[in-house]
Design a protein around this motif. Structure first.
Motif, mmCIF file in Angstrom:
data_model
loop_
_atom_site.group_PDB
_atom_site.id
_atom_site.type_symbol
_atom_site.label_atom_id
_atom_site.label_comp_id
_atom_site.label_asym_id
_atom_site.label_seq_id
_atom_site.Cartn_x
_atom_site.Cartn_y
_atom_site.Cartn_z
ATOM 1 N N PHE A 7 31.275 43.142 42.262
ATOM 2 C CA PHE A 7 32.248 44.198 42.504
ATOM 3 C C PHE A 7 32.080 45.402 41.576
ATOM 4 C CE2 PHE A 7 34.302 40.642 44.619
ATOM 5 C CZ PHE A 7 34.662 41.245 45.812
ATOM 6 N N GLU A 8 31.122 45.363 40.685
ATOM 7 C CA GLU A 8 30.945 46.465 39.739
ATOM 8 C C GLU A 8 30.671 47.808 40.438
ATOM 9 O OE1 GLU A 8 31.504 48.383 36.440
ATOM 10 O OE2 GLU A 8 31.924 46.263 36.711
ATOM 11 N N PHE A 14 35.729 53.253 42.721
ATOM 12 C CA PHE A 14 37.176 53.419 42.634
ATOM 13 C C PHE A 14 37.562 54.230 41.394
ATOM 14 C CE2 PHE A 14 38.736 49.540 45.310
ATOM 15 C CZ PHE A 14 38.074 50.045 46.413
ATOM 16 N N LEU A 15 36.866 54.018 40.284
ATOM 17 C CA LEU A 15 37.122 54.804 39.080
ATOM 18 C C LEU A 15 36.837 56.276 39.359
ATOM 19 C CD1 LEU A 15 37.811 54.997 36.055
ATOM 20 C CD2 LEU A 15 35.376 54.575 35.584
ATOM 21 N N LEU A 19 39.806 59.073 39.182
ATOM 22 C CA LEU A 19 39.723 60.205 38.257
ATOM 23 C C LEU A 19 39.528 61.512 39.010
ATOM 24 C CD1 LEU A 19 37.583 58.639 35.380
ATOM 25 C CD2 LEU A 19 40.083 58.941 35.490
ATOM 26 N N GLY A 20 38.803 61.450 40.124
ATOM 27 C CA GLY A 20 38.590 62.646 40.944
ATOM 28 C C GLY A 20 39.886 63.178 41.535
ATOM 29 N N TRP A 65 43.780 54.278 43.258
ATOM 30 C CA TRP A 65 42.374 53.889 43.089
ATOM 31 C C TRP A 65 42.152 53.189 41.759
ATOM 32 C CZ3 TRP A 65 39.939 53.301 47.254
ATOM 33 C CH2 TRP A 65 40.052 54.186 48.322
ATOM 34 N N LEU A 66 42.813 53.657 40.712
ATOM 35 C CA LEU A 66 42.646 53.019 39.401
ATOM 36 C C LEU A 66 43.252 51.615 39.387
ATOM 37 C CD1 LEU A 66 43.320 56.116 37.120
ATOM 38 C CD2 LEU A 66 41.107 55.137 37.790
ATOM 39 N N ILE A 67 44.397 51.456 40.033
ATOM 40 C CA ILE A 67 45.005 50.124 40.124
ATOM 41 C C ILE A 67 44.146 49.210 40.991
ATOM 42 C CG2 ILE A 67 46.986 48.824 41.025
ATOM 43 C CD1 ILE A 67 48.727 51.245 40.129
#
Length: 161
Positions: A7-8, A14-15, A19-20, A65-67
């Motif tokens: 999943f990396e 997603f990060l 952030l975007g 997205w961060l969650i």
């Protein structure tokens, strides 16, 4: 291969998306308000009424997205899903309220009025993109994908949680 390894790439994506979206909110909060024609047309209030729901939805998207990144491989936590179900109801109310604010503070026919309408329509598109139909795709495949009426990831996560 472990779940962490598998999943990396998705976590990195997603990060980047999270952030975007937050960076986009910052840009939208700063750049349009610095345009000299907005001030000369007296459109600051109308612009803020248009920007408010856009910033609200962009920050919601960025946080989601961060969650979601931290929740992989599972869905988002149940409490977060409840919050986003509430936001799915609150966002249209915010959009309608901002449209009323725009109408009350309408700057009249001008370039600023065009910018205000475009910004508000972008807020509507972002809301639809997160909670109803996926509208956002990479440019290279956008025309072929947008007509497929795909379910947004957030909505799928809400259904799974």
């Amino acid at each position: 291969m472990t779940d962490t390894d598998r999943f990396e790439p998705l976590r990195r994506r997603f990060l980047s998306l999270g952030l975007g979206e937050i960076a986009a909110a910052v840009v939208f909060a700063v750049v349009p308000t610095a345009l000299p024609f907005i001030t000369s047309d007296g459109a600051e209030s109308a612009l803020w009424f248009a920007l408010s729901p856009l910033l609200f939805v962009l920050v919601q998207g960025g946080v989601y997205w961060l969650i979601a990144r931290n929740s992989l491989p599972g869905p988002i936590p149940r409490a977060v899903a409840h919050l986003y179900r509430g936001l799915r109801i609150l966002d249209p109310i915010v959009l309608v309220g901002s449209a009323i604010g725009i109408a009350v503070t309408w700057p009249g026919p001008s370039v600023s009025a065009f910018v205000v309408v475009v910004v508000w329509l972008f807020a509507v598109a972002e809301y639809v993109n997160y909670f109803h139909i996926r509208l956002s795709y990479p440019w290279a495949v956008w025309a072929g994908q947008v007509g497929r009426w795909s379910t947004p990831r957030l909505l799928r996560d809400l259904r799974r949680a």
